[in-house]
Design an enzyme around this catalytic site. Structure first.
Site, PDB file in Angstrom:
ATOM      1  N   THR A   1     -45.001 -29.760 -33.968  1.00 10.07           N
ATOM      2  CA  THR A   1     -45.070 -31.139 -33.528  1.00 10.07           C
ATOM      3  C   THR A   1     -43.678 -31.660 -33.178  1.00 10.07           C
ATOM      4  O   THR A   1     -42.686 -31.031 -33.483  1.00 10.07           O
ATOM      5  CB  THR A   1     -45.604 -32.065 -34.663  1.00 10.07           C
ATOM      6  OG1 THR A   1     -44.613 -32.132 -35.697  1.00 10.07           O
ATOM      7  CG2 THR A   1     -46.901 -31.605 -35.205  1.00 10.07           C
ATOM      8  N   ASN A   2     -43.691 -32.874 -32.622  1.00 13.13           N
ATOM      9  CA  ASN A   2     -42.453 -33.633 -32.430  1.00 13.13           C
ATOM     10  C   ASN A   2     -42.036 -34.260 -33.775  1.00 13.13           C
ATOM     11  O   ASN A   2     -42.647 -33.978 -34.810  1.00 13.13           O
ATOM     12  CB  ASN A   2     -42.686 -34.702 -31.349  1.00 13.13           C
ATOM     13  CG  ASN A   2     -41.453 -34.926 -30.504  1.00 13.13           C
ATOM     14  OD1 ASN A   2     -40.346 -35.078 -31.042  1.00 13.13           O
ATOM     15  ND2 ASN A   2     -41.603 -34.946 -29.201  1.00 13.13           N
ATOM     16  N   THR A   3     -41.032 -35.103 -33.751  1.00 12.89           N
ATOM     17  CA  THR A   3     -40.569 -35.787 -34.973  1.00 12.89           C
ATOM     18  C   THR A   3     -41.602 -36.829 -35.408  1.00 12.89           C
ATOM     19  O   THR A   3     -42.430 -37.270 -34.614  1.00 12.89           O
ATOM     20  CB  THR A   3     -39.223 -36.483 -34.710  1.00 12.89           C
ATOM     21  OG1 THR A   3     -39.384 -37.354 -33.580  1.00 12.89           O
ATOM     22  CG2 THR A   3     -38.128 -35.484 -34.408  1.00 12.89           C
TER      23      THR A   3
ATOM     24  N   ASN B   1     -39.248 -42.261 -29.188  1.00  9.43           N
ATOM     25  CA  ASN B   1     -38.115 -43.106 -28.783  1.00  9.43           C
ATOM     26  C   ASN B   1     -38.166 -43.575 -27.335  1.00  9.43           C
ATOM     27  O   ASN B   1     -37.216 -44.193 -26.863  1.00  9.43           O
ATOM     28  CB  ASN B   1     -36.809 -42.348 -29.047  1.00  9.43           C
ATOM     29  CG  ASN B   1     -36.695 -41.926 -30.501  1.00  9.43           C
ATOM     30  OD1 ASN B   1     -36.903 -42.743 -31.389  1.00  9.43           O
ATOM     31  ND2 ASN B   1     -36.430 -40.656 -30.741  1.00  9.43           N
ATOM     32  N   THR B   2     -39.235 -43.237 -26.621  1.00  6.87           N
ATOM     33  CA  THR B   2     -39.446 -43.783 -25.279  1.00  6.87           C
ATOM     34  C   THR B   2     -40.701 -44.643 -25.373  1.00  6.87           C
ATOM     35  O   THR B   2     -41.794 -44.107 -25.597  1.00  6.87           O
ATOM     36  CB  THR B   2     -39.619 -42.643 -24.248  1.00  6.87           C
ATOM     37  OG1 THR B   2     -38.387 -41.934 -24.145  1.00  6.87           O
ATOM     38  CG2 THR B   2     -39.987 -43.198 -22.867  1.00  6.87           C
TER      39      THR B   2
ATOM     40  N   ASN C   1     -33.433 -39.349 -35.514  1.00  2.00           N
ATOM     41  CA  ASN C   1     -32.784 -39.662 -34.232  1.00  2.00           C
ATOM     42  C   ASN C   1     -33.629 -40.634 -33.431  1.00  2.00           C
ATOM     43  O   ASN C   1     -34.853 -40.669 -33.548  1.00  2.00           O
ATOM     44  CB  ASN C   1     -32.523 -38.372 -33.430  1.00  2.00           C
ATOM     45  CG  ASN C   1     -33.668 -38.026 -32.504  1.00  2.00           C
ATOM     46  OD1 ASN C   1     -33.739 -38.522 -31.374  1.00  2.00           O
ATOM     47  ND2 ASN C   1     -34.610 -37.220 -32.986  1.00  2.00           N
TER      48      ASN C   1
ATOM     49  N   ASN D   1     -38.672 -28.638 -21.079  1.00  2.00           N
ATOM     50  CA  ASN D   1     -39.440 -29.753 -21.632  1.00  2.00           C
ATOM     51  C   ASN D   1     -39.160 -30.963 -20.750  1.00  2.00           C
ATOM     52  O   ASN D   1     -37.994 -31.305 -20.513  1.00  2.00           O
ATOM     53  CB  ASN D   1     -38.978 -29.954 -23.083  1.00  2.00           C
ATOM     54  CG  ASN D   1     -39.615 -31.136 -23.759  1.00  2.00           C
ATOM     55  OD1 ASN D   1     -39.604 -32.256 -23.252  1.00  2.00           O
ATOM     56  ND2 ASN D   1     -40.151 -30.904 -24.944  1.00  2.00           N
TER      57      ASN D   1
ATOM     58  N   GLY E   1     -34.380 -30.597 -27.443  1.00  2.00           N
ATOM     59  CA  GLY E   1     -33.496 -31.652 -27.939  1.00  2.00           C
ATOM     60  C   GLY E   1     -32.127 -31.121 -28.320  1.00  2.00           C
ATOM     61  O   GLY E   1     -31.136 -31.826 -28.211  1.00  2.00           O
TER      62      GLY E   1
ATOM     63  N   LYS F   1     -46.744 -31.244 -25.691  1.00  2.00           N
ATOM     64  CA  LYS F   1     -46.123 -31.403 -27.015  1.00  2.00           C
ATOM     65  C   LYS F   1     -46.632 -32.686 -27.644  1.00  2.00           C
ATOM     66  O   LYS F   1     -46.536 -33.761 -27.048  1.00  2.00           O
ATOM     67  CB  LYS F   1     -44.598 -31.431 -26.903  1.00  2.00           C
ATOM     68  CG  LYS F   1     -43.922 -31.516 -28.283  1.00  2.00           C
ATOM     69  CD  LYS F   1     -42.447 -31.180 -28.209  1.00  2.00           C
ATOM     70  CE  LYS F   1     -41.789 -31.282 -29.570  1.00  2.00           C
ATOM     71  NZ  LYS F   1     -40.366 -30.947 -29.510  1.00  2.00           N
TER      72      LYS F   1
ATOM     73  N   GLY G   1     -33.612 -41.213 -27.349  1.00  2.00           N
ATOM     74  CA  GLY G   1     -34.279 -41.821 -26.183  1.00  2.00           C
ATOM     75  C   GLY G   1     -33.999 -41.090 -24.880  1.00  2.00           C
ATOM     76  O   GLY G   1     -33.771 -41.728 -23.841  1.00  2.00           O
ATOM     77  N   PHE G   2     -34.011 -39.778 -24.905  1.00  2.00           N
ATOM     78  CA  PHE G   2     -33.848 -38.948 -23.700  1.00  2.00           C
ATOM     79  C   PHE G   2     -32.568 -39.215 -22.911  1.00  2.00           C
ATOM     80  O   PHE G   2     -32.633 -39.515 -21.703  1.00  2.00           O
ATOM     81  CB  PHE G   2     -35.022 -39.129 -22.717  1.00  2.00           C
ATOM     82  CG  PHE G   2     -36.368 -38.705 -23.189  1.00  2.00           C
ATOM     83  CD1 PHE G   2     -36.532 -37.941 -24.330  1.00  2.00           C
ATOM     84  CD2 PHE G   2     -37.508 -39.060 -22.460  1.00  2.00           C
ATOM     85  CE1 PHE G   2     -37.806 -37.554 -24.746  1.00  2.00           C
ATOM     86  CE2 PHE G   2     -38.770 -38.675 -22.860  1.00  2.00           C
ATOM     87  CZ  PHE G   2     -38.928 -37.939 -24.014  1.00  2.00           C
TER      88      PHE G   2
ATOM     89  N   LYS H   1     -30.306 -30.281 -24.330  1.00  2.00           N
ATOM     90  CA  LYS H   1     -31.100 -31.039 -23.354  1.00  2.00           C
ATOM     91  C   LYS H   1     -30.697 -30.702 -21.929  1.00  2.00           C
ATOM     92  O   LYS H   1     -31.463 -30.901 -20.998  1.00  2.00           O
ATOM     93  CB  LYS H   1     -30.918 -32.542 -23.581  1.00  2.00           C
ATOM     94  CG  LYS H   1     -31.555 -33.060 -24.853  1.00  2.00           C
ATOM     95  CD  LYS H   1     -31.184 -34.524 -25.066  1.00  2.00           C
ATOM     96  CE  LYS H   1     -31.665 -35.063 -26.395  1.00  2.00           C
ATOM     97  NZ  LYS H   1     -33.067 -35.487 -26.430  1.00  2.00           N
TER      98      LYS H   1
ATOM     99  N   SER I   1     -42.384 -38.090 -27.787  1.00  2.00           N
ATOM    100  CA  SER I   1     -41.156 -38.635 -28.356  1.00  2.00           C
ATOM    101  C   SER I   1     -41.439 -40.056 -28.819  1.00  2.00           C
ATOM    102  O   SER I   1     -42.023 -40.846 -28.081  1.00  2.00           O
ATOM    103  CB  SER I   1     -40.038 -38.653 -27.310  1.00  2.00           C
ATOM    104  OG  SER I   1     -38.985 -39.465 -27.809  1.00  2.00           O
TER     105      SER I   1
HETATM  106  C1  LIG Z   1     -31.594 -34.921 -32.489  1.00  2.00           C
HETATM  107  C2  LIG Z   1     -32.940 -34.483 -32.007  1.00  2.00           C
HETATM  108  C3  LIG Z   1     -33.283 -34.639 -30.668  1.00  2.00           C
HETATM  109  C4  LIG Z   1     -34.527 -34.240 -30.210  1.00  2.00           C
HETATM  110  N1  LIG Z   1     -34.828 -34.372 -28.886  1.00  2.00           N
HETATM  111  C5  LIG Z   1     -36.040 -33.943 -28.435  1.00  2.00           C
HETATM  112  C6  LIG Z   1     -36.357 -34.018 -27.057  1.00  2.00           C
HETATM  113  O1  LIG Z   1     -35.557 -34.425 -26.229  1.00  2.00           O
HETATM  114  N2  LIG Z   1     -37.602 -33.625 -26.680  1.00  2.00           N
HETATM  115  C7  LIG Z   1     -38.524 -33.125 -27.561  1.00  2.00           C
HETATM  116  O2  LIG Z   1     -39.632 -32.767 -27.157  1.00  2.00           O
HETATM  117  N3  LIG Z   1     -38.238 -33.017 -28.875  1.00  2.00           N
HETATM  118  C8  LIG Z   1     -37.021 -33.409 -29.320  1.00  2.00           C
HETATM  119  N4  LIG Z   1     -36.728 -33.289 -30.651  1.00  2.00           N
HETATM  120  C9  LIG Z   1     -37.769 -32.793 -31.588  1.00  2.00           C
HETATM  121  C10 LIG Z   1     -37.632 -31.300 -31.886  1.00  2.00           C
HETATM  122  O3  LIG Z   1     -37.851 -30.541 -30.724  1.00  2.00           O
HETATM  123  C11 LIG Z   1     -38.671 -30.884 -32.949  1.00  2.00           C
HETATM  124  O4  LIG Z   1     -39.965 -31.099 -32.421  1.00  2.00           O
HETATM  125  C12 LIG Z   1     -38.525 -31.643 -34.256  1.00  2.00           C
HETATM  126  O5  LIG Z   1     -37.168 -31.906 -34.543  1.00  2.00           O
HETATM  127  C13 LIG Z   1     -39.118 -30.883 -35.431  1.00  2.00           C
HETATM  128  O6  LIG Z   1     -38.468 -29.634 -35.612  1.00  2.00           O
HETATM  129  P1  LIG Z   1     -37.304 -29.400 -36.740  1.00  2.00           P
HETATM  130  O7  LIG Z   1     -37.846 -29.939 -38.018  1.00  2.00           O
HETATM  131  O8  LIG Z   1     -37.085 -27.923 -36.741  1.00  2.00           O
HETATM  132  O9  LIG Z   1     -36.111 -30.154 -36.252  1.00  2.00           O
HETATM  133  C14 LIG Z   1     -35.474 -33.676 -31.122  1.00  2.00           C
HETATM  134  C15 LIG Z   1     -35.121 -33.511 -32.471  1.00  2.00           C
HETATM  135  C16 LIG Z   1     -33.876 -33.892 -32.914  1.00  2.00           C
HETATM  136  C17 LIG Z   1     -33.533 -33.702 -34.369  1.00  2.00           C
END
Ligand SMILES: Cc1cc2nc3c(=O)[nH]c(=O)nc-3n(C[C@H](O)[C@H](O)[C@H](O)COP(=O)(O)O)c2cc1C
Length: 353
Positions: A244-246, A183-184, A114, A145, A66, A216, A117-118, A69, A181
């Site tokens: 994990t993801n968000t 957001n999709t 955030n 990814n 993220g 993921k 949405g890719f 990208k 994600s």
């Molecule tokens: C602005 C933003 C965009 C992200 N975009 C993606 C993404 O495109 N694909 C993905 O697998 N995770 C994405 N993530 C999630 C991060 O890879 C990560 O899993 C998550 O933020 C938790 O880690 P952190 O607390 O260190 O940020 C995004 C996170 C943020 C903050």
């Protein structure tokens, strides 16, 4: 004691950068970092050398998906001291993502929300950039990814992943299938075991994949679902899990819940660690885990590793901590290992699980 780079970022640069809306600041920063050429890797303490899915890493700290990208700033990530970077999410065709505003800072929580949405320039553009990295002498490990386009109909989603794998897999050290994600619309449903089977059948339709494939997952899974995912991942021969993801949960941040999207950073840390620990227990340590969520210092990284992660990644902490953070984490992490009498990261993995 914070290094000079860390202090400079916190006192001078960050206050300026934080005047800008979050996404504008991100775009400007990336444009600057894209100018950093691919140079030598900073020196790493030898005890941080480790392996992930059979890949040797100079250190276990990676850039989370993220942040970059479109594979724009590999030279900068290597110069900052990351042992690996996960680029993406990359979609097959270019797409704009959700309409702005779609990214917010929550400084009082050291967090971000955030719903991008890719946004993606598409896999052909990414393939061109990835191809150039090794030729330019990049030493850091590279993950890609991958995710489907938003308008891909359900029956074509597995084919999207397979196409991405064919195009990008050979250009990376490992591939992460993003199933999480928020957001999709509908993406998280692909974490269901029967859906995972469908994706992996498509990924293997051209024969055995040349690269490790990780999945993921989300932090918002109920315990029975997490157990099912582990069983399916082991049965399918998945190479590892990124956790994990968000999160879509908001308990940790209260009223700032009004923004819709995925929450990252400190409020995610304990939840992510609990998921890492559960994954490690369910798989008896057989599946390598990349631990991600709320890592902002060496203690956080070490605790994710002791919960079961073979390596960790971060994104949000870089926004708050700046480029000096990675060197600081690595130096202190080596100290933590030593003070526990451990000689390597591998010896620490899963100790608290
Ligand atoms: C602005 C933003 C965009 C992200 N975009 C993606 C993404 O495109 N694909 C993905 O697998 N995770 C994405 N993530 C999630 C991060 O890879 C990560 O899993 C998550 O933020 C938790 O880690 P952190 O607390 O260190 O940020 C995004 C996170 C943020 C903050």
């Amino acid at each position: 004691m914070p290094s000079m780079v860390e202090q400079l970022y916190a006192r001078v640069l960050r206050p300026i950068v934080f005047q800008l809306p979050a996404e504008t600041a991100h775009r400007l920063t990336l444009a600057l970092l894209a100018g950093v050429p691919i140079g030598p890797c900073p020196h790493d303490p030898p005890e941080l050398r480790t392996t992930l899915c059979g890949l040797e890493l100079a250190n276990p700290i990676g850039l989370a998906a993220g942040m970059d990208k479109e594979v724009k700033a590999a030279g900068a990530w290597q110069a900052m001291g990351f042992g690996f970077a996960e680029f993406g999410t990359i979609t097959p065709r270019p797409q704009p993502g959700n309409p702005p505003p779609r990214m917010w800072r929550l400084p009082e929580h050291q967090a971000l929300i955030n719903r991008l949405g890719f946004p993606s320039a598409g896999m052909e553009a990414a393939a061109r950039r990835l191809g150039g990295l090794r030729r330019a002498g990049l030493r850091m490990r590279v993950g890609v990814n991958i995710g489907p386009n938003r308008d891909t109909p359900r029956e074509r989603v597995a084919a999207d992943y397979a196409l991405l794998m064919r195009t990008l897999g050979p250009l990376a050290d490992f591939v992460v299938v993003n199933l999480s994600s928020p957001n999709t619309p509908g993406l998280r449903e692909w974490q269901a075991p029967e859906r995972m089977r469908e994706i992996f059948a498509a990924l293997r339709s051209d024969g055995p994949p040349a690269r490790p494939i990780l999945i993921k997952i989300a932090p918002d899974l109920e315990p029975p679902m997490l157990a099912q995912i582990c069983g399916q991942a082991l049965a399918l021969g998945v190479s590892g899990i990124v956790a994990t993801n968000t999160t879509i949960a908001r308990e940790a941040v209260g009223v700032t819940a009004s923004y819709e999207g995925g929450l990252s950073g400190r409020p995610l840390r304990e939840r992510a660690r609990a998921v890492i620990r559960d994954l490690y227990r369910h798989t008896h340590g057989k599946l390598p885990i990349i631990g991600v969520g709320g890592v902002a210092g060496a203690q956080d990284a070490y605790a994710h590793i002791r919960a079961g992660a073979s390596a960790v990644e971060l994104y949000t902490a870089l926004v708050y901590g700046g480029p000096g953070l990675i060197g600081a984490i690595k130096a202190a992490l080596a100290g933590l290992l030593r003070s526990d009498g451990l000689r390597s990261i591998g010896e620490a993995v899963g100790r608290d699980a």
